[in-house]
Write an enzyme that holds these catalytic residues in place. Sequence first.
Site, mmCIF file in Angstrom:
data_model
loop_
_atom_site.group_PDB
_atom_site.id
_atom_site.type_symbol
_atom_site.label_atom_id
_atom_site.label_comp_id
_atom_site.label_asym_id
_atom_site.label_seq_id
_atom_site.Cartn_x
_atom_site.Cartn_y
_atom_site.Cartn_z
ATOM 1 N N SER A 138 2.776 -0.085 -2.154
ATOM 2 C CA SER A 138 1.779 -0.747 -3.001
ATOM 3 C C SER A 138 1.058 -1.788 -2.167
ATOM 4 C CB SER A 138 2.471 -1.445 -4.180
ATOM 5 O OG SER A 138 1.565 -2.315 -4.844
ATOM 6 N N TYR A 151 8.941 -7.320 -7.217
ATOM 7 C CA TYR A 151 8.190 -6.051 -7.132
ATOM 8 C C TYR A 151 7.524 -5.937 -5.757
ATOM 9 C CZ TYR A 151 4.881 -2.311 -7.737
ATOM 10 O OH TYR A 151 4.180 -1.148 -7.546
#
Length: 251
Positions: A138, A151
Amino acid sequence: MPSVLITGATSGFGKAAAQRFAKAGWSLILTGRREERLKALESELSQQVPVLTLTLDVRDSDAVTNAISNLPERFLPLTCLINNAGLALAPEPAQKVDLNDWHTMIDTNITGLVNVTHAAMPLLLAHGKGASILNLGSIAGQWPYPGGHVYGASKAFVQQFSYNLRCDLLGTGVRVTDLAPGLAETEFTLVRTKGNQEASDALYRGTTPLQAEDIAEQLYYLATLPAHININRLEIMPVRQAWSPLNVDRD
Ligand code: NDP
Ligand code: 8X3
């Protein structure tokens, strides 16, 4: 016939990737926890290509090892592994997060990805030249932002694990890529907000996020590059997303 193992095929990028690879005639091994969604996808795509569904939680290393080491011959050797299953939780600041949410992200995005990679590696090595491991990282693995805490850190793991795998797989012909998308409209924000559809809709409203099909197209591109090319990291944002200035705390 080439074959692809996709984790998290019940939604978003994983589901779109299953549809994209089926269109190109690849055999599919599709995994996820929601069996009814896997079965629906199987009945849609098995008219086109061989499809095997495995209902499993990537956090369960025994289940993962058992399922992947007993794949039917017709799906072997494995051409491509797409480590896509993952999630974000707890958009609030670190100091307000329930510890269980941090554990769930680590167990899924790190331990789960490692479980699947470890189990699938012998099948990819058996294929050798032209095989690929495509890991869903990501932009959050590279660029910090408020509420990114574990995350983003888990996706930084995905990036470095991908690079380190490349070092060890040198000479085997197996490629590894960290595919790092930015804002993309899937069920991701619904999961992150624990079912808040309004918050999810608000995040994507009034802009042009990436769609699952955009990422599926990139996955297919990566998996079908000439066998001598390895893209180490591919970061993709919508045109309507960019960085902000750094924040400063003022009196
Ligand atoms: P979705 O929520 O739409 O899909 C996530 C998929 O992961 C589902 O199929 C879900 O299946 C699966 N999954 C989650 N936890 C587990 C588990 N424990 N075991 C097995 N499967 C699991 O999100 P996206 O498609 O957007 O996300 C896919 C990947 O892309 C994730 O790794 C995410 O971090 C990453 N990503 C997403 C971005 C975005 O903005 N959307 C941007 C950058 C990266 P099930 O619930 O049935 O198990
Ligand atoms: C998901 C994209 O921008 O929410 O990985 O971190 S972002």
